[in-house]
Design an enzyme around this catalytic site. Structure first.
Site, short mmCIF file in Angstrom:
data_model
loop_
_atom_site.label_atom_id
_atom_site.label_comp_id
_atom_site.label_asym_id
_atom_site.label_seq_id
_atom_site.Cartn_x
_atom_site.Cartn_y
_atom_site.Cartn_z
CG ASP A 129 -1.84 1.11 1.37
OD1 ASP A 129 -1.96 1.89 0.41
OD2 ASP A 129 -2.48 1.23 2.42
CG ASP A 351 -3.84 6.03 -1.58
OD1 ASP A 351 -2.86 5.31 -1.36
OD2 ASP A 351 -4.87 6.00 -0.89
#
Length: 473
Positions: A129, A351
């Site tokens: 992530d 993101d």
């Protein structure tokens, strides 16, 4: 921290490194958009809910503006080779690859990958992530036989007791007490040599508890040889809770932080990492990739790379960009400049861990209004999909009917995603505008659905973000 709708990675093994080779990892998308309409709608609701919580956490960071953290990371971004655990020179300009598949069989909005950790190396599957900075795995520490290890973990675990390179961080150390405070280290310290513990919390309510350690991560290079990163900070988690972890053994931290695997690996492999995300509707036999090093060494075809400034350390551990505005159909929308101002209470980040693209209200309203105009001929549907407020009967829909949306950066770069990345499938015969609204002030987020079918290069050494259209093969 972050929510974990993100990327999963599998690391393959390698030894000493020479030449211009690197690391390429397969990414597997976890969100199944192929089941029946009801299941698909429910998963979209879950994605939207998780995204909303994540973005609230990001916006809090925007308001806090962690200046001290920014200075610290900038000062310590690259360690000397003798300290970063790289042995066997020549790796600094190498690159390598891992493949990524659509995770249609796993039921969540993530991309997946495999990784090898320890000595000898053990395989774990992690969610990687760009909004997380701790790399951790389900783990057994100090097993003393079958009974003590038991079957508490129903899935794969990393057996720390079987790794000769596993070294816990003492709870009495300055690293534990001070440096790891942002990674939720705990103050308890029964005796000086006991391991430093953590209670790592994510913004979606997920959490994991364990101990910090330094460990070896092994990479497989494109020349077939092996490269090892030594003394990588990892988490050995004895427990974890949250839907985000259902199909994973843990998380790979790709955020911008002194202890991020991305920063450590980028320092070894040419100062950059990159990924390419296939269409989220792709079948699971279609791959995309995470790469450490240059993509030119791993045969990824990219059409016309564009570059813009990558703003590091402003909203740690996220990667921010300087946006000028958004146009739809060639017309710049009336969005106040402060919406994009990273020096104040606005800004934008790219993101991998957010699925939808989230815009603060002053940007969301004009974008939605401009796109809705082209959809007036389709029946609007009243569906409960959280923040996805505009859905319609897509019978007869053609992407050519929708004006093209372009994200403009301050330095002149332009990102023009395909229509299918922002007019998204919600169920058979149903499409929605794939944007969610966030409160103002706060940050806007370019999510992974909007990023699909593009190659994204995070050049940490040059503070530069590159992107270009790609089939990811």
């Amino acid at each position: 921290m972050s929510i974990l709708h993100s990327l999963l990675f599998i690391f393959f093994i390698a030894d000493s490194v020479n030449g211009h080779q690197g690391v390429k990892y397969e990414l597997i998308h976890r969100h199944d958009l192929h089941p029946g309409g009801g299941a698909l709608l429910e998963r979209l609701r879950e994605l939207a809910h998780s995204d909303a919580i994540r973005v609230r956490a990001i916006s809090r960071r925007v308001r806090l503006k962690q200046g001290a953290g920014r200075r610290q990371v900038r000062e310590n971004r690259y360690e000397p080779a003798c300290n970063n655990g790289s042995r066997g020179g020549g790796a600094e300009h190498s690159s390598g690859e891992l493949s990524i598949h659509s995770g249609a069989d796993y039921g969540a909005g993530q991309y997946l990958v495999k990784m090898r950790v320890g000595s000898p190396a053990q395989k774990v599957v992690l969610i990687a992530d760009t909004g997380s900075d701790l790399t951790w795995s389900n783990c057994r520490y100090k097993c003393r036989g079958a009974r003590s290890c038991g079957s508490r973990h129903r899935r794969r675990v990393f057996r720390a007791d079987r790794s000769s390179s596993f070294r816990t961080v003492p709870c009495s150390s300055t690293i534990c007490k001070t440096d790891l405070a942002n990674l939720f280290s705990l103050s308890r310290c029964p005796s000086p040599l006991d391991p430093c513990s953590y209670d790592y919390r994510y913004s979606d309510g997920s959490a994991t508890l364990g101990v910090f350690a330094n460990e070896t991560v092994t990479f497989s290079l494109t020349n077939g040889r092996k490269a090892r990163l030594h003394d990588v900070l990892v988490g050995c988690s004895e427990s974890a809770r949250g839907q985000s972890f259902v199909a994973a053994d843990g998380v790979m931290g790709l955020g911008y932080s002194n202890y991020s695997l991305a920063v450590k690996a980028a320092a070894r492999f040419g100062g950059k990492f990159s990924y390419c995300l296939v269409d989220h509707l792709s079948p699971k036999n279609v791959s995309s990739y995470l790469i450490f090093g240059s993509h030119k060494e791993v045969n990824i075809s990219v059409v016309r790379m564009r570059y813009t400034e990558l703003v590091l350390g402003v909203i740690n551990p996220f990667y921010a960009v300087n946006v000028k505005g958004i146009s739809v159909g060639g017309v710049m929308l009336d969005i106040p400049a402060e919406v994009w101002d990273l020096s104040s209470v606005g800004g934008a980040i790219v993101d991998s861990g957010t699925s939808l693209t989230v815009l603060t209200q002053p940007a969301y309203q004009p974008v939605m209004a401009a796109l809705r105009e082209s959809l007036q001929g389709f029946k609007r549907l009243d569906l409960d999909i959280g923040p996805l407020e505009y859905c319609f009967n897509s019978t007869g829909f053609d992407a050519a009917m929708v004006p093209r949306l372009v994200l403009h950066f301050v330095d002149g770069a332009r990102f023009e995603p395909p229509v299918k990345s922002y007019v998204i499938d919600a169920a058979p015969g149903v499409k929605c505008l794939g944007f969610a609204a966030a409160a103002w002030p706060g940050a806007s987020v370019v999510g992974n659905i909007l990023q699909q079918n593009h190659f994204w290069e995070f050049d940490i050494g040059k503070s530069r973000l590159g992107f270009g259209t790609s089939s990811c093969v």
